[in-house]
Write a protein that holds these residues in place. Structure first.
Motif, PDB file in Angstrom:
ATOM      1  N   ALA A  85      14.581  24.310  48.078  1.00 36.36           N
ATOM      2  CA  ALA A  85      13.472  24.100  47.317  1.00 36.36           C
ATOM      3  C   ALA A  85      13.184  24.876  45.886  1.00 36.36           C
ATOM      4  O   ALA A  85      12.681  24.305  44.790  1.00 36.36           O
ATOM      5  CB  ALA A  85      12.072  24.376  48.149  1.00 36.36           C
ATOM      6  N   GLN A  86      13.571  26.198  46.148  1.00 39.19           N
ATOM      7  CA  GLN A  86      13.402  26.957  44.766  1.00 39.19           C
ATOM      8  C   GLN A  86      14.184  26.500  43.618  1.00 39.19           C
ATOM      9  O   GLN A  86      14.131  26.573  42.427  1.00 39.19           O
ATOM     10  CB  GLN A  86      13.694  28.380  45.351  1.00 39.19           C
ATOM     11  CG  GLN A  86      12.370  29.039  46.133  1.00 39.19           C
ATOM     12  CD  GLN A  86      12.642  30.510  46.759  1.00 39.19           C
ATOM     13  OE1 GLN A  86      13.868  31.004  46.936  1.00 39.19           O
ATOM     14  NE2 GLN A  86      11.580  31.283  46.688  1.00 39.19           N
ATOM     15  N   THR A  88      15.428  23.680  43.686  1.00 39.53           N
ATOM     16  CA  THR A  88      15.057  22.282  42.987  1.00 39.53           C
ATOM     17  C   THR A  88      13.806  22.528  42.094  1.00 39.53           C
ATOM     18  O   THR A  88      13.970  21.688  41.187  1.00 39.53           O
ATOM     19  CB  THR A  88      14.668  21.388  44.161  1.00 39.53           C
ATOM     20  OG1 THR A  88      15.682  21.390  45.144  1.00 39.53           O
ATOM     21  CG2 THR A  88      13.745  20.159  43.559  1.00 39.53           C
ATOM     22  N   SER A  89      13.113  23.478  42.090  1.00 36.14           N
ATOM     23  CA  SER A  89      12.174  23.870  41.054  1.00 36.14           C
ATOM     24  C   SER A  89      12.773  24.118  39.944  1.00 36.14           C
ATOM     25  O   SER A  89      12.091  23.787  38.856  1.00 36.14           O
ATOM     26  CB  SER A  89      11.118  24.901  41.774  1.00 36.14           C
ATOM     27  OG  SER A  89      10.095  25.486  40.948  1.00 36.14           O
ATOM     28  N   ALA A  92      14.129  21.261  38.078  1.00 34.82           N
ATOM     29  CA  ALA A  92      12.930  20.353  37.777  1.00 34.82           C
ATOM     30  C   ALA A  92      12.507  20.851  36.343  1.00 34.82           C
ATOM     31  O   ALA A  92      12.062  20.157  35.296  1.00 34.82           O
ATOM     32  CB  ALA A  92      11.820  20.074  38.785  1.00 34.82           C
ATOM     33  N   GLU A  93      12.201  22.139  36.245  1.00 39.29           N
ATOM     34  CA  GLU A  93      11.653  22.891  34.940  1.00 39.29           C
ATOM     35  C   GLU A  93      12.640  22.738  33.844  1.00 39.29           C
ATOM     36  O   GLU A  93      12.120  22.477  32.786  1.00 39.29           O
ATOM     37  CB  GLU A  93      11.699  24.232  35.234  1.00 39.29           C
ATOM     38  CG  GLU A  93      11.228  25.345  34.235  1.00 39.29           C
ATOM     39  CD  GLU A  93       9.637  25.100  33.774  1.00 39.29           C
ATOM     40  OE1 GLU A  93       9.612  25.142  32.656  1.00 39.29           O
ATOM     41  OE2 GLU A  93       8.801  24.680  34.720  1.00 39.29           O
ATOM     42  N   LEU A 150      14.278  14.222  42.838  1.00 38.72           N
ATOM     43  CA  LEU A 150      13.635  14.599  41.736  1.00 38.72           C
ATOM     44  C   LEU A 150      13.554  13.272  40.479  1.00 38.72           C
ATOM     45  O   LEU A 150      14.383  12.296  40.714  1.00 38.72           O
ATOM     46  CB  LEU A 150      14.016  15.385  40.938  1.00 38.72           C
ATOM     47  CG  LEU A 150      13.731  16.868  41.455  1.00 38.72           C
ATOM     48  CD1 LEU A 150      14.704  17.908  40.739  1.00 38.72           C
ATOM     49  CD2 LEU A 150      12.147  17.322  41.690  1.00 38.72           C
ATOM     50  N   TYR A 157       8.083  14.590  33.511  1.00 34.10           N
ATOM     51  CA  TYR A 157       8.186  16.216  33.594  1.00 34.10           C
ATOM     52  C   TYR A 157       7.341  16.749  32.661  1.00 34.10           C
ATOM     53  O   TYR A 157       7.350  18.086  32.541  1.00 34.10           O
ATOM     54  CB  TYR A 157       9.706  16.599  33.342  1.00 34.10           C
ATOM     55  CG  TYR A 157      10.561  16.089  34.578  1.00 34.10           C
ATOM     56  CD1 TYR A 157      10.601  17.025  35.575  1.00 34.10           C
ATOM     57  CD2 TYR A 157      11.269  14.967  34.401  1.00 34.10           C
ATOM     58  CE1 TYR A 157      11.647  16.769  36.643  1.00 34.10           C
ATOM     59  CE2 TYR A 157      12.128  14.764  35.486  1.00 34.10           C
ATOM     60  CZ  TYR A 157      12.160  15.514  36.592  1.00 34.10           C
ATOM     61  OH  TYR A 157      12.943  15.035  37.667  1.00 34.10           O
ATOM     62  N   ARG A 160       4.600  19.173  33.983  1.00 40.43           N
ATOM     63  CA  ARG A 160       4.944  20.107  34.577  1.00 40.43           C
ATOM     64  C   ARG A 160       5.755  21.125  34.279  1.00 40.43           C
ATOM     65  O   ARG A 160       6.247  21.984  34.966  1.00 40.43           O
ATOM     66  CB  ARG A 160       5.531  19.462  35.950  1.00 40.43           C
ATOM     67  CG  ARG A 160       6.926  18.719  35.659  1.00 40.43           C
ATOM     68  CD  ARG A 160       7.341  17.946  36.965  1.00 40.43           C
ATOM     69  NE  ARG A 160       7.880  18.988  38.045  1.00 40.43           N
ATOM     70  CZ  ARG A 160       8.270  18.234  39.239  1.00 40.43           C
ATOM     71  NH1 ARG A 160       8.449  17.004  39.413  1.00 40.43           N
ATOM     72  NH2 ARG A 160       8.534  19.008  40.007  1.00 40.43           N
ATOM     73  N   ARG A 271       8.528  31.618  38.938  1.00 45.28           N
ATOM     74  CA  ARG A 271       7.695  30.436  39.406  1.00 45.28           C
ATOM     75  C   ARG A 271       8.151  29.882  40.739  1.00 45.28           C
ATOM     76  O   ARG A 271       7.164  29.512  41.441  1.00 45.28           O
ATOM     77  CB  ARG A 271       7.143  29.592  38.296  1.00 45.28           C
ATOM     78  CG  ARG A 271       6.084  29.968  37.255  1.00 45.28           C
ATOM     79  CD  ARG A 271       5.995  28.685  36.436  1.00 45.28           C
ATOM     80  NE  ARG A 271       7.067  28.297  35.717  1.00 45.28           N
ATOM     81  CZ  ARG A 271       7.422  28.768  34.420  1.00 45.28           C
ATOM     82  NH1 ARG A 271       6.661  29.755  33.817  1.00 45.28           N
ATOM     83  NH2 ARG A 271       8.321  28.305  33.956  1.00 45.28           N
ATOM     84  N   ALA A 272       9.262  29.793  40.788  1.00 42.70           N
ATOM     85  CA  ALA A 272       9.910  29.011  42.033  1.00 42.70           C
ATOM     86  C   ALA A 272       9.607  29.988  43.290  1.00 42.70           C
ATOM     87  O   ALA A 272       9.509  29.632  44.221  1.00 42.70           O
ATOM     88  CB  ALA A 272      11.353  28.875  41.804  1.00 42.70           C
ATOM     89  N   ALA A 275       5.988  30.217  44.123  1.00 37.11           N
ATOM     90  CA  ALA A 275       5.393  28.801  44.880  1.00 37.11           C
ATOM     91  C   ALA A 275       5.851  28.943  46.434  1.00 37.11           C
ATOM     92  O   ALA A 275       5.125  28.138  47.305  1.00 37.11           O
ATOM     93  CB  ALA A 275       6.086  27.557  44.217  1.00 37.11           C
TER      94      ALA A 275
END
Length: 276
Positions: A85-86, A88-89, A92-93, A150, A157, A160, A271-272, A275
């Protein structure tokens, strides 16, 4: 894409840079860049010891790359500890960069002498997969986004993406189109191409550890950017032969890009982790 009154300046700048600008838009671009990147470059020039030659520039770049190759805690965390998940974050960024990779380099070509153009174009040809869609770097990023579930479209995007990442996205539009001298662009891109093989080792390791099949976006850069590093030094030599060279401007361009991409990466990892 259309900016909204609540958008940050750096987000507005990214949207404007990818649109057909009118007089008012150009005025806003100039205002944002004047207060941000023009001011930052002026500060770097005031505080950076001048370089006397291209050889001094190469030595300074090598020293910077050697220091950065030691890595950071954020890089080590992403490579060895981050969850899927991290990771993936973080993917995405940086999607707005991966989905538009190298598109903002093209305006530099007509501002360079012919032989320097050829070296830069050899870099660009690789970025676009030598005309093969499946090899294009942006398509490799699309494959990575799809595997991670994603969105595949840039517009998904815009709301975000952080200002730290927008700053890195925006800087090459200024370097290629509005910077007063091309040494800033040449130094910035030379740094980027030389630093990526070391930097992307982090993401490549994370993909391997997490079982992400489409980590090829990163491993391809480990391979091809070693050639791009050489091509950018060719471009700089050819620019010097045609127009002369201010090596301090090359160095300022490198420091600027190093600062922006480093800040964006560190902020994305932080940030990852928060979160999670």
């Amino acid at each position: 894409m259309k900016p909204r009154p609540t958008d940050s300046d750096l987000k507005r700048l990214f949207v404007h840079n990818r649109s057909l600008p009118g007089v008012r838009t150009l005025a806003e671009i100039e205002r944002i860049e004047r207060d941000w990147v023009v001011a930052r470059v002026a500060h770097l020039e005031e505080t950076t010891p001048p370089l006397a030659s291209r050889a001094d520039w190469v030595a300074a770049l090598e020293d910077l790359l050697a220091k950065e190759s030691e890595g950071t805690p954020a890089g080590r965390y992403l490579a060895e500890e981050a969850t899927l998940a991290q990771m993936t974050s973080v993917v995405a960024e940086f999607a707005p960069d991966g989905l538009t990779e190298a598109q903002n380099f093209f305006p530099a070509v007509p501002r360079l002498p012919l032989r320097a153009q050829m070296a830069v174009m050899r870099v660009l040809i690789d970025e676009f997969g030598c005309g093969n869609l499946q090899q294009a770097h942006s398509q490799l990023y699309v494959n990575l986004l799809a595997e991670l579930g994603l969105p595949l479209e840039l517009d998904a995007y815009l709301d975000r993406t952080s200002d730290e990442t927008y700053a890195f996205l925006d800087v090459f539009y200024w370097l290629t189109q509005r910077a007063p001298r091309m040494e800033y662009f040449l130094g910035g891109l030379a740094y980027l191409e030389a630093s990526i093989p070391s930097a992307f080792t982090v993401q490549a390791r994370a993909c391997e550890r997490l079982g992400i099949a489409n980590g090829r976006y990163y491993t391809e850069h480990l391979h091809i950017d070693t050639f791009h590093r050489k091509e950018m030094q060719v471009a700089i030599r050819e620019y010097e032969a045609a127009h002369g060279l201010d090596p301090t401007r090359l160095w300022v361009g490198a420091l600027l890009v190093s600062e922006l991409i480093g800040t964006a990466f560190e902020a994305a990892v932080e940030r990852a982790r928060e979160a999670a």
